[in-house]
Design a protein around this motif. Sequence first.
Motif, PDB file in Angstrom:
ATOM      1  N   SER A 117      16.973 -54.190  18.083  1.00  0.00           N
ATOM      2  CA  SER A 117      17.362 -55.586  17.902  1.00  0.00           C
ATOM      3  C   SER A 117      18.427 -55.682  16.814  1.00  0.00           C
ATOM      4  CB  SER A 117      16.150 -56.421  17.500  1.00  0.00           C
ATOM      5  OG  SER A 117      15.694 -56.044  16.209  1.00  0.00           O
ATOM      6  N   PRO A 118      19.157 -56.793  16.753  1.00  0.00           N
ATOM      7  CA  PRO A 118      20.185 -56.935  15.711  1.00  0.00           C
ATOM      8  C   PRO A 118      19.622 -56.843  14.298  1.00  0.00           C
ATOM      9  CG  PRO A 118      20.487 -58.578  17.441  1.00  0.00           C
ATOM     10  CD  PRO A 118      19.181 -57.903  17.721  1.00  0.00           C
ATOM     11  N   ALA A 119      18.360 -57.221  14.117  1.00  0.00           N
ATOM     12  CA  ALA A 119      17.763 -57.210  12.778  1.00  0.00           C
ATOM     13  C   ALA A 119      17.201 -55.850  12.383  1.00  0.00           C
ATOM     14  CB  ALA A 119      16.656 -58.259  12.701  1.00  0.00           C
ATOM     15  N   ALA A 120      17.204 -54.891  13.308  1.00  0.00           N
ATOM     16  CA  ALA A 120      16.559 -53.604  13.055  1.00  0.00           C
ATOM     17  C   ALA A 120      17.406 -52.703  12.168  1.00  0.00           C
ATOM     18  CB  ALA A 120      16.259 -52.898  14.375  1.00  0.00           C
ATOM     19  N   SER A 121      16.732 -52.021  11.250  1.00  0.00           N
ATOM     20  CA  SER A 121      17.383 -51.020  10.404  1.00  0.00           C
ATOM     21  C   SER A 121      17.278 -49.657  11.067  1.00  0.00           C
ATOM     22  CB  SER A 121      16.708 -50.974   9.029  1.00  0.00           C
ATOM     23  OG  SER A 121      16.735 -52.231   8.397  1.00  0.00           O
ATOM     24  N   ASP A 122      18.213 -48.787  10.781  1.00  0.00           N
ATOM     25  CA  ASP A 122      18.139 -47.424  11.286  1.00  0.00           C
ATOM     26  C   ASP A 122      16.911 -46.750  10.692  1.00  0.00           C
ATOM     27  OD1 ASP A 122      19.401 -44.961  12.551  1.00  0.00           O
ATOM     28  OD2 ASP A 122      19.224 -44.353  10.453  1.00  0.00           O
ATOM     29  N   SER A 149      15.254 -44.349   2.216  1.00  0.00           N
ATOM     30  CA  SER A 149      15.243 -45.329   1.130  1.00  0.00           C
ATOM     31  C   SER A 149      13.844 -45.775   0.729  1.00  0.00           C
ATOM     32  CB  SER A 149      16.067 -46.562   1.540  1.00  0.00           C
ATOM     33  OG  SER A 149      15.502 -47.188   2.683  1.00  0.00           O
ATOM     34  N   THR A 150      12.825 -45.353   1.457  1.00  0.00           N
ATOM     35  CA  THR A 150      11.456 -45.772   1.171  1.00  0.00           C
ATOM     36  C   THR A 150      10.681 -44.610   0.562  1.00  0.00           C
ATOM     37  OG1 THR A 150      11.538 -47.257   3.081  1.00  0.00           O
ATOM     38  CG2 THR A 150       9.364 -46.801   2.152  1.00  0.00           C
ATOM     39  N   PRO A 151      10.053 -44.804  -0.600  1.00  0.00           N
ATOM     40  CA  PRO A 151       9.277 -43.716  -1.222  1.00  0.00           C
ATOM     41  C   PRO A 151       8.172 -43.230  -0.294  1.00  0.00           C
ATOM     42  CG  PRO A 151       9.571 -45.563  -2.734  1.00  0.00           C
ATOM     43  CD  PRO A 151      10.043 -46.031  -1.399  1.00  0.00           C
ATOM     44  N   PRO A 152       7.846 -41.947  -0.337  1.00  0.00           N
ATOM     45  CA  PRO A 152       6.798 -41.398   0.539  1.00  0.00           C
ATOM     46  C   PRO A 152       5.482 -42.160   0.461  1.00  0.00           C
ATOM     47  CG  PRO A 152       7.983 -39.627  -0.553  1.00  0.00           C
ATOM     48  CD  PRO A 152       8.491 -40.904  -1.154  1.00  0.00           C
ATOM     49  N   SER A 153       5.113 -42.609  -0.715  1.00  0.00           N
ATOM     50  CA  SER A 153       3.842 -43.332  -0.850  1.00  0.00           C
ATOM     51  C   SER A 153       3.865 -44.673  -0.127  1.00  0.00           C
ATOM     52  CB  SER A 153       3.526 -43.551  -2.334  1.00  0.00           C
ATOM     53  OG  SER A 153       4.566 -44.294  -2.964  1.00  0.00           O
ATOM     54  N   VAL A 155       6.024 -57.063  10.303  1.00  0.00           N
ATOM     55  CA  VAL A 155       6.564 -55.788  10.762  1.00  0.00           C
ATOM     56  C   VAL A 155       7.904 -55.484  10.091  1.00  0.00           C
ATOM     57  CG1 VAL A 155       5.452 -55.968  13.022  1.00  0.00           C
ATOM     58  CG2 VAL A 155       7.826 -56.739  12.733  1.00  0.00           C
ATOM     59  N   VAL A 156       8.227 -54.195  10.069  1.00  0.00           N
ATOM     60  CA  VAL A 156       9.553 -53.744   9.639  1.00  0.00           C
ATOM     61  C   VAL A 156      10.320 -53.370  10.902  1.00  0.00           C
ATOM     62  CG1 VAL A 156      10.852 -52.055   8.297  1.00  0.00           C
ATOM     63  CG2 VAL A 156       8.605 -52.838   7.488  1.00  0.00           C
ATOM     64  N   PRO A 157      11.341 -54.137  11.286  1.00  0.00           N
ATOM     65  CA  PRO A 157      12.094 -53.802  12.505  1.00  0.00           C
ATOM     66  C   PRO A 157      12.997 -52.597  12.267  1.00  0.00           C
ATOM     67  CG  PRO A 157      13.033 -55.748  11.454  1.00  0.00           C
ATOM     68  CD  PRO A 157      11.823 -55.384  10.662  1.00  0.00           C
ATOM     69  N   VAL A 158      12.824 -51.580  13.109  1.00  0.00           N
ATOM     70  CA  VAL A 158      13.634 -50.370  12.984  1.00  0.00           C
ATOM     71  C   VAL A 158      14.118 -49.956  14.367  1.00  0.00           C
ATOM     72  CG1 VAL A 158      12.471 -49.515  10.911  1.00  0.00           C
ATOM     73  CG2 VAL A 158      11.591 -48.901  13.168  1.00  0.00           C
ATOM     74  N   SER A 159      15.102 -49.069  14.390  1.00  0.00           N
ATOM     75  CA  SER A 159      15.615 -48.596  15.672  1.00  0.00           C
ATOM     76  C   SER A 159      16.172 -47.197  15.502  1.00  0.00           C
ATOM     77  CB  SER A 159      16.700 -49.526  16.221  1.00  0.00           C
ATOM     78  OG  SER A 159      17.860 -49.470  15.402  1.00  0.00           O
ATOM     79  N   LEU A 160      16.347 -46.525  16.621  1.00  0.00           N
ATOM     80  CA  LEU A 160      17.049 -45.256  16.680  1.00  0.00           C
ATOM     81  C   LEU A 160      18.499 -45.546  17.062  1.00  0.00           C
ATOM     82  CD1 LEU A 160      14.254 -43.321  18.580  1.00  0.00           C
ATOM     83  CD2 LEU A 160      14.906 -42.978  16.180  1.00  0.00           C
ATOM     84  N   PRO A 161      19.417 -44.595  16.910  1.00  0.00           N
ATOM     85  CA  PRO A 161      20.826 -44.881  17.204  1.00  0.00           C
ATOM     86  C   PRO A 161      21.048 -45.350  18.639  1.00  0.00           C
ATOM     87  CG  PRO A 161      20.619 -42.815  16.018  1.00  0.00           C
ATOM     88  CD  PRO A 161      19.227 -43.227  16.386  1.00  0.00           C
ATOM     89  N   VAL A 162      21.723 -46.484  18.782  1.00  0.00           N
ATOM     90  CA  VAL A 162      22.064 -47.041  20.091  1.00  0.00           C
ATOM     91  C   VAL A 162      23.505 -47.510  20.046  1.00  0.00           C
ATOM     92  CG1 VAL A 162      21.608 -48.882  21.755  1.00  0.00           C
ATOM     93  CG2 VAL A 162      19.703 -47.805  20.569  1.00  0.00           C
ATOM     94  N   ASP A 163      24.267 -47.212  21.090  1.00  0.00           N
ATOM     95  CA  ASP A 163      25.652 -47.676  21.202  1.00  0.00           C
ATOM     96  C   ASP A 163      25.723 -48.626  22.385  1.00  0.00           C
ATOM     97  OD1 ASP A 163      28.322 -48.143  21.398  1.00  0.00           O
ATOM     98  OD2 ASP A 163      28.936 -46.044  21.222  1.00  0.00           O
TER      99      ASP A 163
END
Length: 260
Positions: free
Chosen positions: A112-117, A124-128, A160-168
């Motif tokens: 989605s447009p709001a999703a982060s890679d 960018s997120t600490p392991p914990s 939820v945290v919106p995330v995505s894999l690479p899409v073109d």
Amino acid sequence: MDLDLPLSSSVSDEDAGDTQTLTGRAICHAGCGRPSRVCLCPHLPPSPLHTSATVVVVHHPHALRRNPLSTLPLLARCLANLHLLPGRRLRPSSTPLLPTPSPNPVLLLFPSPAASDLASWCRSTPPSARANPTLLLLDGTWQQAKEMHATSLPFLSSFVVPVSLPVDSGVDGDSMFESELVVKKEPHKGCMSTMEAAARALRLLEPEGRGAEIEETMVRVLRAMVAFQAKHLQHRNIKPRPKMRKKKDIKREEEMKKSA
């Protein structure tokens, strides 16, 4: 939608094994559930893989009945910590697997447009803060998945945290990773089957380097499935599918002919 339904065989344990269907085709009920001549059991892991991530797949009710290329049955035999939820949208009462607020991150994997890679989020997120996540996927045709995403957002957007894999979106077809894993024609480059998406995401999410091993195990099953499908298509004389035209386009052409 309230049920967490596993994919189960219609044959009891006593009858498990290669059995004949009403059409006379032998089915591997004891393992992959596919026709015996394209059995994928040799490519499946000896037992479902354990993951720190909980994988939840919301699948459209038609995803299994009408899609012989669905990867959900194979996914269910690859992952131990997997939950399948049939339905068209998620509500607060849908499942206890998605508590609000959640003590661990819930990642909605959807382009989605709001999703982060996803890879960027992991860096960018600490392991914990990303330990024992819930990975949420939507399964169906791409049109069904878009509708499921839109109708579920009122509930999901609060946690939820919106995330995505690479899409073109500017390029048609194929996965960004391995074109040989494309089960069917995809709308954009980077779109992929649910099983491949889960494998690519788990590579990034699993700790201590186990992600690469899990990904390769799942991808190996997909390669075998696609190879069987490609071999089958080589022996079929498939006529080109006629291009479907929208009524408004036909009407516009008729009006242009009349005005000419």
